[in-house]
Design an enzyme around this catalytic site. Sequence first.
Site, mmCIF file in Angstrom:
data_model
loop_
_atom_site.group_PDB
_atom_site.id
_atom_site.type_symbol
_atom_site.label_atom_id
_atom_site.label_comp_id
_atom_site.label_asym_id
_atom_site.label_seq_id
_atom_site.Cartn_x
_atom_site.Cartn_y
_atom_site.Cartn_z
ATOM 1 N N VAL A 58 0.869 -1.184 0.000
ATOM 2 C CA VAL A 58 0.000 0.000 0.000
ATOM 3 C C VAL A 58 0.900 1.226 0.000
ATOM 4 C CG1 VAL A 58 -2.066 -1.008 1.051
ATOM 5 C CG2 VAL A 58 -0.236 -0.142 2.517
ATOM 6 N N SER A 59 0.347 2.357 -0.433
ATOM 7 C CA SER A 59 1.155 3.559 -0.634
ATOM 8 C C SER A 59 1.519 4.298 0.635
ATOM 9 C CB SER A 59 0.433 4.522 -1.573
ATOM 10 O OG SER A 59 0.292 3.919 -2.825
ATOM 11 N N SER A 60 0.666 4.243 1.655
ATOM 12 C CA SER A 60 0.953 5.039 2.839
ATOM 13 C C SER A 60 0.705 4.252 4.113
ATOM 14 C CB SER A 60 0.114 6.320 2.847
ATOM 15 O OG SER A 60 -1.245 5.988 3.018
ATOM 16 N N GLN A 102 -2.930 3.397 5.110
ATOM 17 C CA GLN A 102 -3.692 2.389 4.385
ATOM 18 C C GLN A 102 -3.422 1.001 4.966
ATOM 19 O OE1 GLN A 102 -2.156 3.370 0.434
ATOM 20 N NE2 GLN A 102 -4.173 4.133 -0.129
#
Length: 195
Positions: A9-11, A14
């Site tokens: 996931v990007s961050s 998340q």
Amino acid sequence: MAVVGYARVSSVGQKLDVQLEKLKMYGCEKVFEEKVSGTTANRVQLQRCLEYLREGDSLVITKLDRLARSTFHLTQIANLLEEKSVDFVVLDQQIDTSTPTGKLLFNMLASIAEFETEIRKERQLEGIEKAKSKGVKFGAKKKLTEQEIEQMIQERESGVLVKDLAKKYGISIPSVYRLMGAKVPQNESDKKLPA
């Protein structure tokens, strides 16, 4: 023959839960997971995952965008997997390179990526040529004028130390030597005035 998953996931905010559940349901025995932007080149867990894979293994992800930063990056990973004889499965896009259809789909993606790269190169070269025809100069701007270089050479000939010249003109010691047309000495005892 291991079934290995990769989830991202990007961050930090998340969650990986949905991806992990899908990978577990597919039968992944080991899953590498990380929370890092897709545009980041340095993804430690992805690198570990790719190094872990052996001939006959399968790499499973949920979506293509979870794996690669770009189509070109995806192609690089695909080539690595092919070299290692590792199958590649993308659950949401229903790609499985262990099947003829999956291989065809993946090869199409690779061809598109190569085509995009060639077009990008061509446009870049055209842009550079157009800019040059308009008088745009490329490369770093000169830090010193011809007059300053001449003055620096005269100061050096009169005995000013190279390190002092570098400080005065705001350039590195190798730059002083380069601009004077002399080689950088290996040690302090080699420093001689230019002939």
